[in-house]
Design a protein around this motif. Structure first.
Motif, PDB file in Angstrom:
ATOM      1  N   VAL A 225      33.418   8.486  14.470  1.00  0.00           N
ATOM      2  CA  VAL A 225      34.637   7.749  14.127  1.00  0.00           C
ATOM      3  C   VAL A 225      35.531   8.617  13.241  1.00  0.00           C
ATOM      4  O   VAL A 225      36.751   8.693  13.435  1.00  0.00           O
ATOM      5  CB  VAL A 225      34.291   6.421  13.420  1.00  0.00           C
ATOM      6  N   ALA A 226      34.923   9.307  12.277  1.00  0.00           N
ATOM      7  CA  ALA A 226      35.687  10.199  11.411  1.00  0.00           C
ATOM      8  C   ALA A 226      36.301  11.341  12.211  1.00  0.00           C
ATOM      9  O   ALA A 226      37.463  11.720  11.990  1.00  0.00           O
ATOM     10  CB  ALA A 226      34.792  10.747  10.298  1.00  0.00           C
ATOM     11  N   LEU A 227      35.543  11.902  13.153  1.00  0.00           N
ATOM     12  CA  LEU A 227      36.058  13.004  13.966  1.00  0.00           C
ATOM     13  C   LEU A 227      37.245  12.550  14.808  1.00  0.00           C
ATOM     14  O   LEU A 227      38.289  13.222  14.857  1.00  0.00           O
ATOM     15  CB  LEU A 227      34.960  13.558  14.868  1.00  0.00           C
ATOM     16  N   LEU A 228      37.117  11.403  15.454  1.00  0.00           N
ATOM     17  CA  LEU A 228      38.205  10.906  16.292  1.00  0.00           C
ATOM     18  C   LEU A 228      39.428  10.535  15.455  1.00  0.00           C
ATOM     19  O   LEU A 228      40.568  10.704  15.896  1.00  0.00           O
ATOM     20  CB  LEU A 228      37.728   9.709  17.106  1.00  0.00           C
ATOM     21  N   ALA A 229      39.201  10.048  14.238  1.00  0.00           N
ATOM     22  CA  ALA A 229      40.331   9.731  13.356  1.00  0.00           C
ATOM     23  C   ALA A 229      41.103  10.991  12.992  1.00  0.00           C
ATOM     24  O   ALA A 229      42.332  10.977  12.904  1.00  0.00           O
ATOM     25  CB  ALA A 229      39.824   9.035  12.089  1.00  0.00           C
ATOM     26  N   MET A 230      40.391  12.100  12.794  1.00  0.00           N
ATOM     27  CA  MET A 230      41.065  13.368  12.491  1.00  0.00           C
ATOM     28  C   MET A 230      41.899  13.837  13.682  1.00  0.00           C
ATOM     29  O   MET A 230      43.027  14.323  13.513  1.00  0.00           O
ATOM     30  CB  MET A 230      40.034  14.435  12.123  1.00  0.00           C
ATOM     31  N   VAL A 231      41.348  13.696  14.885  1.00  0.00           N
ATOM     32  CA  VAL A 231      42.079  14.115  16.078  1.00  0.00           C
ATOM     33  C   VAL A 231      43.319  13.240  16.264  1.00  0.00           C
ATOM     34  O   VAL A 231      44.409  13.734  16.560  1.00  0.00           O
ATOM     35  CB  VAL A 231      41.177  14.063  17.322  1.00  0.00           C
ATOM     36  N   GLU A 232      43.158  11.935  16.094  1.00  0.00           N
ATOM     37  CA  GLU A 232      44.289  11.030  16.274  1.00  0.00           C
ATOM     38  C   GLU A 232      45.402  11.325  15.260  1.00  0.00           C
ATOM     39  O   GLU A 232      46.590  11.248  15.586  1.00  0.00           O
ATOM     40  CB  GLU A 232      43.847   9.577  16.135  1.00  0.00           C
ATOM     41  N   ALA A 233      45.006  11.687  14.042  1.00  0.00           N
ATOM     42  CA  ALA A 233      46.013  11.971  13.014  1.00  0.00           C
ATOM     43  C   ALA A 233      46.775  13.255  13.296  1.00  0.00           C
ATOM     44  O   ALA A 233      47.890  13.438  12.795  1.00  0.00           O
ATOM     45  CB  ALA A 233      45.336  12.060  11.645  1.00  0.00           C
ATOM     46  N   GLY A 234      46.200  14.121  14.126  1.00  0.00           N
ATOM     47  CA  GLY A 234      46.885  15.360  14.492  1.00  0.00           C
ATOM     48  C   GLY A 234      46.301  16.569  13.797  1.00  0.00           C
ATOM     49  O   GLY A 234      45.787  16.480  12.679  1.00  0.00           O
ATOM     50  N   GLY A 235      46.375  17.721  14.480  1.00  0.00           N
ATOM     51  CA  GLY A 235      45.930  18.963  13.863  1.00  0.00           C
ATOM     52  C   GLY A 235      44.504  19.344  14.148  1.00  0.00           C
ATOM     53  O   GLY A 235      44.052  20.416  13.741  1.00  0.00           O
ATOM     54  N   PHE A 236      43.743  18.481  14.846  1.00  0.00           N
ATOM     55  CA  PHE A 236      42.348  18.777  15.156  1.00  0.00           C
ATOM     56  C   PHE A 236      42.053  18.435  16.619  1.00  0.00           C
ATOM     57  O   PHE A 236      42.762  17.645  17.252  1.00  0.00           O
ATOM     58  CB  PHE A 236      41.391  17.967  14.274  1.00  0.00           C
ATOM     59  N   ALA A 237      40.968  19.004  17.120  1.00  0.00           N
ATOM     60  CA  ALA A 237      40.369  18.609  18.390  1.00  0.00           C
ATOM     61  C   ALA A 237      38.876  18.476  18.138  1.00  0.00           C
ATOM     62  O   ALA A 237      38.358  18.971  17.126  1.00  0.00           O
ATOM     63  CB  ALA A 237      40.646  19.653  19.470  1.00  0.00           C
ATOM     64  N   THR A 238      38.164  17.819  19.043  1.00  0.00           N
ATOM     65  CA  THR A 238      36.740  17.622  18.819  1.00  0.00           C
ATOM     66  C   THR A 238      35.985  17.556  20.137  1.00  0.00           C
ATOM     67  O   THR A 238      36.578  17.591  21.223  1.00  0.00           O
ATOM     68  CB  THR A 238      36.484  16.349  17.985  1.00  0.00           C
ATOM     69  N   ILE A 239      34.671  17.429  20.029  1.00  0.00           N
ATOM     70  CA  ILE A 239      33.783  17.295  21.182  1.00  0.00           C
ATOM     71  C   ILE A 239      32.878  16.101  20.911  1.00  0.00           C
ATOM     72  O   ILE A 239      32.229  16.033  19.860  1.00  0.00           O
ATOM     73  CB  ILE A 239      32.945  18.576  21.390  1.00  0.00           C
ATOM     74  N   VAL A 240      32.855  15.146  21.841  1.00  0.00           N
ATOM     75  CA  VAL A 240      32.098  13.915  21.645  1.00  0.00           C
ATOM     76  C   VAL A 240      31.262  13.612  22.877  1.00  0.00           C
ATOM     77  O   VAL A 240      31.551  14.092  23.973  1.00  0.00           O
ATOM     78  CB  VAL A 240      33.034  12.722  21.362  1.00  0.00           C
ATOM     79  N   PRO A 241      30.207  12.804  22.728  1.00  0.00           N
ATOM     80  CA  PRO A 241      29.466  12.336  23.899  1.00  0.00           C
ATOM     81  C   PRO A 241      30.358  11.467  24.782  1.00  0.00           C
ATOM     82  O   PRO A 241      31.298  10.822  24.310  1.00  0.00           O
ATOM     83  CB  PRO A 241      28.321  11.514  23.294  1.00  0.00           C
ATOM     84  N   GLU A 242      30.051  11.436  26.060  1.00  0.00           N
ATOM     85  CA  GLU A 242      30.870  10.695  27.013  1.00  0.00           C
ATOM     86  C   GLU A 242      30.957   9.216  26.667  1.00  0.00           C
ATOM     87  O   GLU A 242      31.950   8.557  26.961  1.00  0.00           O
ATOM     88  CB  GLU A 242      30.304  10.882  28.420  1.00  0.00           C
ATOM     89  N   GLY A 243      29.915   8.677  26.033  1.00  0.00           N
ATOM     90  CA  GLY A 243      29.945   7.270  25.648  1.00  0.00           C
ATOM     91  C   GLY A 243      31.078   6.941  24.693  1.00  0.00           C
ATOM     92  O   GLY A 243      31.653   5.858  24.744  1.00  0.00           O
ATOM     93  N   TYR A 244      31.410   7.858  23.792  1.00  0.00           N
ATOM     94  CA  TYR A 244      32.538   7.646  22.884  1.00  0.00           C
ATOM     95  C   TYR A 244      33.862   7.775  23.619  1.00  0.00           C
ATOM     96  O   TYR A 244      34.815   7.028  23.349  1.00  0.00           O
ATOM     97  CB  TYR A 244      32.495   8.652  21.736  1.00  0.00           C
ATOM     98  N   ALA A 245      33.931   8.722  24.541  1.00  0.00           N
ATOM     99  CA  ALA A 245      35.166   8.892  25.301  1.00  0.00           C
ATOM    100  C   ALA A 245      35.513   7.617  26.069  1.00  0.00           C
ATOM    101  O   ALA A 245      36.682   7.261  26.211  1.00  0.00           O
ATOM    102  CB  ALA A 245      35.023  10.067  26.258  1.00  0.00           C
ATOM    103  N   ALA A 246      34.475   6.910  26.530  1.00  0.00           N
ATOM    104  CA  ALA A 246      34.706   5.680  27.288  1.00  0.00           C
ATOM    105  C   ALA A 246      35.289   4.563  26.417  1.00  0.00           C
ATOM    106  O   ALA A 246      35.869   3.606  26.938  1.00  0.00           O
ATOM    107  CB  ALA A 246      33.395   5.212  27.927  1.00  0.00           C
ATOM    108  N   LEU A 247      35.160   4.689  25.087  1.00  0.00           N
ATOM    109  CA  LEU A 247      35.693   3.662  24.187  1.00  0.00           C
ATOM    110  C   LEU A 247      37.169   3.850  23.887  1.00  0.00           C
ATOM    111  O   LEU A 247      37.799   2.959  23.317  1.00  0.00           O
ATOM    112  CB  LEU A 247      34.901   3.674  22.869  1.00  0.00           C
ATOM    113  N   ILE A 248      37.720   5.003  24.246  1.00  0.00           N
ATOM    114  CA  ILE A 248      39.137   5.273  23.986  1.00  0.00           C
ATOM    115  C   ILE A 248      39.966   4.741  25.144  1.00  0.00           C
ATOM    116  O   ILE A 248      39.737   5.125  26.297  1.00  0.00           O
ATOM    117  CB  ILE A 248      39.380   6.785  23.815  1.00  0.00           C
ATOM    118  N   PRO A 249      40.914   3.846  24.929  1.00  0.00           N
ATOM    119  CA  PRO A 249      41.697   3.272  26.025  1.00  0.00           C
ATOM    120  C   PRO A 249      42.438   4.344  26.819  1.00  0.00           C
ATOM    121  O   PRO A 249      42.962   5.310  26.248  1.00  0.00           O
ATOM    122  CB  PRO A 249      42.673   2.328  25.310  1.00  0.00           C
TER     123      PRO A 249
END
Length: 301
Positions: A225-249
């Protein structure tokens, strides 16, 4: 010997602090201290090294701790077995889950509740090593963790799915026209990743090294959740399991891409302590794991 005295002793060993142990047991500190003293008197052995404060367990205390933990677990198992004989399992099932497996908790919880409507599920986010330790100390009834990398010992495992990594960047950051991501361009991004104490990161680093790569993240965390919040805020990218990717609309702020040269998938499954007799809670967890109907976004384990 009163079970409550053993619970005081185990809580003190776990918390490492008299006040916190007393709070965990819902008693006053003098009551807990008196209970520990009474247990030591019954055994004729000093279990706790203390001088106005908790210092640690004595050698006798270290030797006695696993037996106290097992005694508590056996009594709990007896009570749950008696309850289950009436046709409805009650109580709390304590589940530990690695951060990578948190999206699976929802599927597990629904399946568990369908079969055991009176059961309460308590979920804790833990590392794989913490899950193994907590199972061995009878502090968890089941865990969701990796099965093949640093596999937990003395457990019964039910494979659930094979984890696949996905690259996540903010829309408009240069990946909007991509259908997949290449490792060199991904590693050139300002990445935020799990810290090295997490098994997912250790697996990731080992896979990178096997392909001649290394990673130097700009930020680390113990939560996706912290990693995705950083990406959403801008300036970062990340790598997540596919299960998390499925939670993003779909069509939201994120650009989610598979890798053009993916690393081997990692099996994730449910584990319970391998002991006889098996507790009713462990049996319920295993039954739920076998009964989960996974969505297509999860690869078969």
């Amino acid at each position: 010997m009163q079970l409550r005295l053993l619970e005081y002793f185990v809580a003190l060993a776990r918390e490492g602090h008299f006040a916190r142990a007393a709070e965990a047991c819902n008693v006053t500190q003098p009551t807990l201290s008196a209970g520990i003293a009474a247990l030591e008197q019954q055994l004729g052995k000093r279990l706790v090294d203390r001088d106005r404060r908790y210092i640690g367990l004595t050698e006798e205390g270290i030797a006695a701790l696993p037996w106290a933990q097992q005694a508590i677990a056996m009594i709990d198992g007896l009570n749950h077995a008696a309850e289950a004989a009436r046709g409805s399992l009650r109580g709390t099932l304590r589940l530990g889950a690695i951060p990578a497996a948190m999206p699976m908790v929802g599927h597990f919880a629904c399946t568990l509740r369908e079969a055991n409507p009176e059961l309460v599920l308590s979920v804790r986010s833990l590392t794989s090593r913490e899950i193994e330790q907590a199972l061995g100390a009878f502090e968890l009834d089941a865990g969701l963790t990796y099965l093949d990398h640093e596999p937990p010992a003395q457990v019964i495992a039910v494979p659930l799915y094979a984890e696949r990594a996905m690259f996540v960047a903010r829309a408009g950051s240069g990946f909007d026209g991509h259908k997949s991501a290449a490792w060199p361009e991904v590693l050139a991004q300002p990445l935020c990743l799990l810290h090295e104490g997490m098994q997912n990161r250790r697996i990731f680093d080992a896979n990178l090294a096997a392909h001649g790569f290394a990673v130097h993240p700009k930020a680390t965390a113990d939560s996706y959740v912290a990693l995705l919040a950083m990406v959403e805020a801008g300036g970062f990218a990340t790598i997540v399991p596919e299960g998390y990717a499925a939670l993003i609309p779909a069509g939201s702020w994120a650009r989610i891409l598979p890798f053009d040269s993916p690393f081997p998938a990692s099996r994730v499954g449910l584990v319970v302590l391998d002991r006889r007799p098996s507790s009713q809670l462990a049996q319920a967890a295993l039954a739920a794991a076998h009964g989960i109907n996974l969505p297509r976004s999860y690869r078969s384990a």
